[in-house]
Design an enzyme around this catalytic site. Sequence first.
Site, PDB file in Angstrom:
ATOM      1  N   ASP A 104      -4.715 -18.205   1.288  1.00 19.51           N
ATOM      2  CA  ASP A 104      -4.377 -19.325   0.432  1.00 19.51           C
ATOM      3  C   ASP A 104      -4.969 -20.499   1.164  1.00 19.51           C
ATOM      4  O   ASP A 104      -4.260 -21.144   2.038  1.00 19.51           O
ATOM      5  CB  ASP A 104      -2.900 -19.311   0.534  1.00 19.51           C
ATOM      6  CG  ASP A 104      -2.268 -20.333  -0.264  1.00 19.51           C
ATOM      7  OD1 ASP A 104      -2.928 -21.096  -0.966  1.00 19.51           O
ATOM      8  OD2 ASP A 104      -0.950 -20.733  -0.016  1.00 19.51           O
ATOM      9  N   HIS A 132      -0.730 -13.222  -1.782  1.00 17.48           N
ATOM     10  CA  HIS A 132      -1.758 -13.734  -0.795  1.00 17.48           C
ATOM     11  C   HIS A 132      -1.477 -15.256  -0.703  1.00 17.48           C
ATOM     12  O   HIS A 132      -2.512 -15.965  -0.347  1.00 17.48           O
ATOM     13  CB  HIS A 132      -3.103 -13.643  -1.798  1.00 17.48           C
ATOM     14  CG  HIS A 132      -3.609 -12.183  -1.854  1.00 17.48           C
ATOM     15  ND1 HIS A 132      -4.607 -11.756  -2.527  1.00 17.48           N
ATOM     16  CD2 HIS A 132      -2.976 -11.042  -1.090  1.00 17.48           C
ATOM     17  CE1 HIS A 132      -4.960 -10.460  -2.176  1.00 17.48           C
ATOM     18  NE2 HIS A 132      -3.815  -9.908  -1.392  1.00 17.48           N
ATOM     19  N   VAL A 191       0.855   4.068  -3.175  1.00 18.63           N
ATOM     20  CA  VAL A 191       0.333   5.241  -2.735  1.00 18.63           C
ATOM     21  C   VAL A 191       1.483   6.588  -3.015  1.00 18.63           C
ATOM     22  O   VAL A 191       1.337   7.495  -3.817  1.00 18.63           O
ATOM     23  CB  VAL A 191      -0.396   5.567  -1.349  1.00 18.63           C
ATOM     24  CG1 VAL A 191      -0.908   7.049  -1.143  1.00 18.63           C
ATOM     25  CG2 VAL A 191      -1.510   4.781  -1.047  1.00 18.63           C
ATOM     26  N   HIS A 245       0.718  -1.048   0.179  1.00 15.83           N
ATOM     27  CA  HIS A 245       0.155  -0.117   0.034  1.00 15.83           C
ATOM     28  C   HIS A 245       0.698   1.374   0.058  1.00 15.83           C
ATOM     29  O   HIS A 245       0.429   2.126  -0.790  1.00 15.83           O
ATOM     30  CB  HIS A 245      -0.994  -0.132   1.155  1.00 15.83           C
ATOM     31  CG  HIS A 245      -2.106  -0.999   1.025  1.00 15.83           C
ATOM     32  ND1 HIS A 245      -3.039  -1.023   2.012  1.00 15.83           N
ATOM     33  CD2 HIS A 245      -2.272  -2.025   0.246  1.00 15.83           C
ATOM     34  CE1 HIS A 245      -3.743  -2.114   1.529  1.00 15.83           C
ATOM     35  NE2 HIS A 245      -3.632  -2.644   0.553  1.00 15.83           N
ATOM     36  N   ASP A 246       1.865   1.343   0.764  1.00 17.82           N
ATOM     37  CA  ASP A 246       3.061   2.317   0.752  1.00 17.82           C
ATOM     38  C   ASP A 246       3.410   2.675  -0.487  1.00 17.82           C
ATOM     39  O   ASP A 246       3.320   3.930  -1.030  1.00 17.82           O
ATOM     40  CB  ASP A 246       3.991   2.177   1.769  1.00 17.82           C
ATOM     41  CG  ASP A 246       4.635   3.468   2.235  1.00 17.82           C
ATOM     42  OD1 ASP A 246       4.069   4.372   2.147  1.00 17.82           O
ATOM     43  OD2 ASP A 246       5.718   3.406   2.695  1.00 17.82           O
TER      44      ASP A 246
HETATM   45  C1  HEM Z   1      -4.238  -6.972  -6.931  1.00 18.14           C
HETATM   46  C2  HEM Z   1      -4.864  -6.429  -6.199  1.00 18.14           C
HETATM   47  C3  HEM Z   1      -5.044  -6.749  -4.800  1.00 18.14           C
HETATM   48  C4  HEM Z   1      -6.218  -6.522  -4.219  1.00 18.14           C
HETATM   49  C5  HEM Z   1      -7.516  -6.153  -4.591  1.00 18.14           C
HETATM   50  C6  HEM Z   1      -6.023  -7.160  -2.651  1.00 18.14           C
HETATM   51  C7  HEM Z   1      -6.986  -7.017  -1.683  1.00 18.14           C
HETATM   52  C8  HEM Z   1      -6.586  -7.690  -0.450  1.00 18.14           C
HETATM   53  C9  HEM Z   1      -7.689  -7.705   0.447  1.00 18.14           C
HETATM   54  C10 HEM Z   1      -9.107  -7.154   0.521  1.00 18.14           C
HETATM   55  C11 HEM Z   1      -7.187  -8.330   1.451  1.00 18.14           C
HETATM   56  C12 HEM Z   1      -7.628  -8.612   2.869  1.00 18.14           C
HETATM   57  C13 HEM Z   1      -7.974  -7.456   3.817  1.00 18.14           C
HETATM   58  C14 HEM Z   1      -9.033  -7.510   4.929  1.00 18.14           C
HETATM   59  O1  HEM Z   1      -9.805  -8.543   4.964  1.00 18.14           O
HETATM   60  O2  HEM Z   1      -8.724  -6.970   5.939  1.00 18.14           O
HETATM   61  C15 HEM Z   1      -5.696  -8.598   1.209  1.00 18.14           C
HETATM   62  C16 HEM Z   1      -4.809  -9.045   2.306  1.00 18.14           C
HETATM   63  C17 HEM Z   1      -3.576  -9.293   1.784  1.00 18.14           C
HETATM   64  N1  HEM Z   1      -2.900  -8.712   0.900  1.00 18.14           N
HETATM   65 FE1  HEM Z   1      -3.741  -7.904  -0.859  1.00 18.14          FE
HETATM   66  N2  HEM Z   1      -4.568  -7.358  -2.603  1.00 18.14           N
HETATM   67  C18 HEM Z   1      -3.960  -6.974  -3.804  1.00 18.14           C
HETATM   68  C19 HEM Z   1      -2.576  -7.301  -4.236  1.00 18.14           C
HETATM   69  C20 HEM Z   1      -1.649  -7.674  -3.127  1.00 18.14           C
HETATM   70  C21 HEM Z   1      -0.249  -6.955  -3.431  1.00 18.14           C
HETATM   71  C22 HEM Z   1       0.416  -6.795  -4.539  1.00 18.14           C
HETATM   72  C23 HEM Z   1       0.328  -7.592  -2.155  1.00 18.14           C
HETATM   73  C24 HEM Z   1       1.786  -7.571  -1.623  1.00 18.14           C
HETATM   74  C25 HEM Z   1       2.931  -7.534  -2.554  1.00 18.14           C
HETATM   75  C26 HEM Z   1      -0.748  -8.138  -1.138  1.00 18.14           C
HETATM   76  C27 HEM Z   1      -0.629  -8.655  -0.014  1.00 18.14           C
HETATM   77  C28 HEM Z   1      -1.563  -8.915   0.887  1.00 18.14           C
HETATM   78  C29 HEM Z   1      -1.307  -9.740   2.073  1.00 18.14           C
HETATM   79  C30 HEM Z   1       0.060 -10.256   2.512  1.00 18.14           C
HETATM   80  C31 HEM Z   1      -2.302  -9.692   2.749  1.00 18.14           C
HETATM   81  C32 HEM Z   1      -2.925 -10.495   4.055  1.00 18.14           C
HETATM   82  C33 HEM Z   1      -2.657  -9.451   5.104  1.00 18.14           C
HETATM   83  C34 HEM Z   1      -2.817  -9.978   6.625  1.00 18.14           C
HETATM   84  O3  HEM Z   1      -3.006 -11.215   6.721  1.00 18.14           O
HETATM   85  O4  HEM Z   1      -2.706  -9.018   7.494  1.00 18.14           O
HETATM   86  N3  HEM Z   1      -1.845  -7.799  -1.961  1.00 18.14           N
HETATM   87  N4  HEM Z   1      -5.511  -7.902   0.021  1.00 18.14           N
END
Ligand code: HEM
Length: 214
Positions: free
Chosen positions: A178, A117, A58, A54-55
Amino acid sequence: MAIFMLFLGARSQLTPYFYERTCPNLLNIVRYKVEKAFFKEIRMAASLLRLHFHDCFVNTGGPTWNVLLGRRDGFVSSKAAANISIPSAFDSLNNIISKFKKVGLDVTDVVSLSGSHTIGLARCAAFNNRLFNFEQTGRPDSSMDPHMLFQLQLLCPNVSSYSADLDSEIGNLTTPLDRDSPIGYPPNDFDNHYFQNLLNRKALLTSDQVLLNS
Ligand code: HEM
């Protein structure tokens, strides 16, 4: 005016080398603290990975960036900018691709970076749109594996009031991004199982499953 100039001056001093002289051991200290936090709560790795995504989106963009140090970067934080530029789980594939393009990332980056993910959790509020009334059809998302659908429906029941409320009790219940990853709960092995799930219709978020669209 003088204060304004002071602020401008302060902002322009942000640099990756901010602590080079005053705290040369900073990176080791941060590494030690992060490791400690990680052993206490394994999800910390996933949460930090997401924070960096996110950082990066943005503030700068691009596959790599220099983290500017010094506390003054708070001056450029913007919730509005974050909400506009960061892709949402409910975005169409085209929207996701164009948001990545805006920060210099291409379709291959969308797919490979989504592989993050492979660790971490998501809340019901982030995927319940798929469980009961997908795209106003009155039915669940037909692209989801039926057994997985059943399990998720048990976890996140169809209570009309919570879908829009990200802070509600049910909306906050979590499940692994996952699913059925071989090692650990929450899944903490950084493997390619996330992509196997996509092929088996077991992606959790709409934004994950749409990667199979093309
Ligand atoms: C392609 C577009 C992406 C979308 C729409 C997306 C969306 C999301 C959403 C909705 C969640 C769950 C948040 C929640 O329920 O509070 C999530 C979790 C996560 N995302 Fe993404 N994401 C994307 C790409 C990425 C990318 C590029 C990364 C890292 C390079 C990333 C890393 C993560 C990780 C590690 C989590 C788990 C966080 C946790 O367990 O605290 N995501 N993402």
